[in-house]
Design a protein around this motif. Structure first.
Motif, short mmCIF file in Angstrom:
data_model
loop_
_atom_site.label_atom_id
_atom_site.label_comp_id
_atom_site.label_asym_id
_atom_site.label_seq_id
_atom_site.Cartn_x
_atom_site.Cartn_y
_atom_site.Cartn_z
N TRP A 51 0.80 -1.23 0.00
CA TRP A 51 0.00 0.00 0.00
C TRP A 51 0.82 1.27 0.00
CZ3 TRP A 51 -4.93 -0.79 -1.09
CH2 TRP A 51 -5.44 -2.07 -0.86
N GLY A 52 2.14 1.16 0.02
CA GLY A 52 2.98 2.33 -0.12
C GLY A 52 3.43 2.94 1.19
N ALA A 53 4.38 3.87 1.09
CA ALA A 53 5.00 4.47 2.26
C ALA A 53 4.00 5.23 3.12
CB ALA A 53 6.12 5.42 1.80
N GLU A 54 2.89 5.68 2.53
CA GLU A 54 1.87 6.40 3.31
C GLU A 54 1.23 5.51 4.35
OE1 GLU A 54 1.90 6.10 0.07
OE2 GLU A 54 2.21 8.10 -0.80
N HIS A 55 1.46 4.19 4.24
CA HIS A 55 0.87 3.25 5.19
C HIS A 55 1.93 2.63 6.10
CE1 HIS A 55 -2.36 3.60 2.18
NE2 HIS A 55 -3.15 3.40 3.22
N SER A 56 2.98 3.40 6.38
CA SER A 56 3.96 2.97 7.36
C SER A 56 3.32 3.01 8.75
CB SER A 56 5.18 3.89 7.34
OG SER A 56 4.82 5.19 7.77
#
Length: 267
Positions: A172-177
């Motif tokens: 889901w990408g870095a925004e979902h760290s």
């Protein structure tokens, strides 16, 4: 016998992963190779389990295309379980009212394991719509507004356990760290409702509010989705407040009726 017993839960887990992967695909079915890739199983293992599930009627294979779909036995089981777990009849008028009042598409999602699953939807009257969410669509907890709303209201230790076994960045990408999701959890707890600021599809926003079962656990979530221009302040706060009010209404309705805790979507 002891060894077989030890293996059984592992085999059952694999079989359930396959059925969930099948349910995540829209009409037309899914191939053995696609299922193996999705579940991380070796293709021969996936095929062997699918054949066994088909023999019990839990999955079905199109003899022409070779694609797998959920089987008739699951439908019968789901119909039997609906009397105990399905809350859509209690929520339908509320979802319709949200959609009618806002003009946005409105949804009810159920908390199931580490995911949410959309179990009820109503299209909005506004001509531009977001198509991120639809009946049967699953998201991990913390992804999309419904999953964020539910994750935010779980007990702190359960949140920590979830983060310990989950890595959302890969899919889901870095925004979902973890760091960013924790920040969004804090904001959700402060506001009462969760906001997805176009983190899944560019320009598509969502707002969600948790619905609680009789034990006070977040079992479901009400949400709306739409285009970014419709989710600017002060309307975003207005939408969040409306969802909170309706989520509270549904929570009270469920508490007064014989609906079990830990909301479960019919498979």
């Amino acid at each position: 016998m002891v060894e077989a017993t030890r293996r059984s839960p592992h085999v059952i887990e694999k079989a359930v992963r396959l059925m969930r992967a099948i349910s995540a695909h829209e009409g037309g079915g899914v191939t053995t190779t696609e299922l193996a890739n999705t579940t991380g199983l070796a293709r021969p293992t996936a095929h062997r389990l699918l054949v066994s599930l088909a023999a019990e009627g839990l999955v079905d294979r199109d003899t022409t295309t070779g694609r797998w779909s959920l089987g008739p036995e699951l439908y019968l089981m789901g119909a039997a379980a609906a009397n105990r777990y399905d809350i859509t009849n209690h929520a339908r008028d509320i979802v319709e009212e949200i959609s009618r009042a806002t003009g946005e598409s409105a949804f009810l999602s159920a908390h199931r394991g580490d995911e949410t699953m959309c179990i009820l939807s109503r299209e909005g009257s506004f001509p531009l719509r977001s198509h991120v969410l639809y009946d049967g669509k699953r998201f991990p907890l913390g992804v999309a507004s419904a999953g964020l709303a539910i994750l935010s209201h779980l007990p702190a230790q359960e949140v920590e356990d979830y983060f310990a076994r989950t890595d959302l960045v890969a899919d889901w990408g870095a925004e979902h760290s973890q760091e960013q999701i924790r920040e969004r959890i804090a904001t959700t707890l402060s506001n009462g409702y969760a906001v997805n600021p176009a983190l899944i599809v560019e320009g598509s926003w969502g707002i969600g509010a948790a619905v609680f079962d009789r034990k006070g656990r977040p079992g479901w979530a009400l949400s709306v989705t739409g285009v970014e221009t419709r989710f600017r302040e002060p309307r975003r706060t207005e939408l969040g407040t409306l969802l909170l009010d309706q989520a509270h209404r549904l929570t009270n309705r469920l508490k007064s009726r014989s609906v079990p805790g830990r909301g479960c979507a019919v498979m």
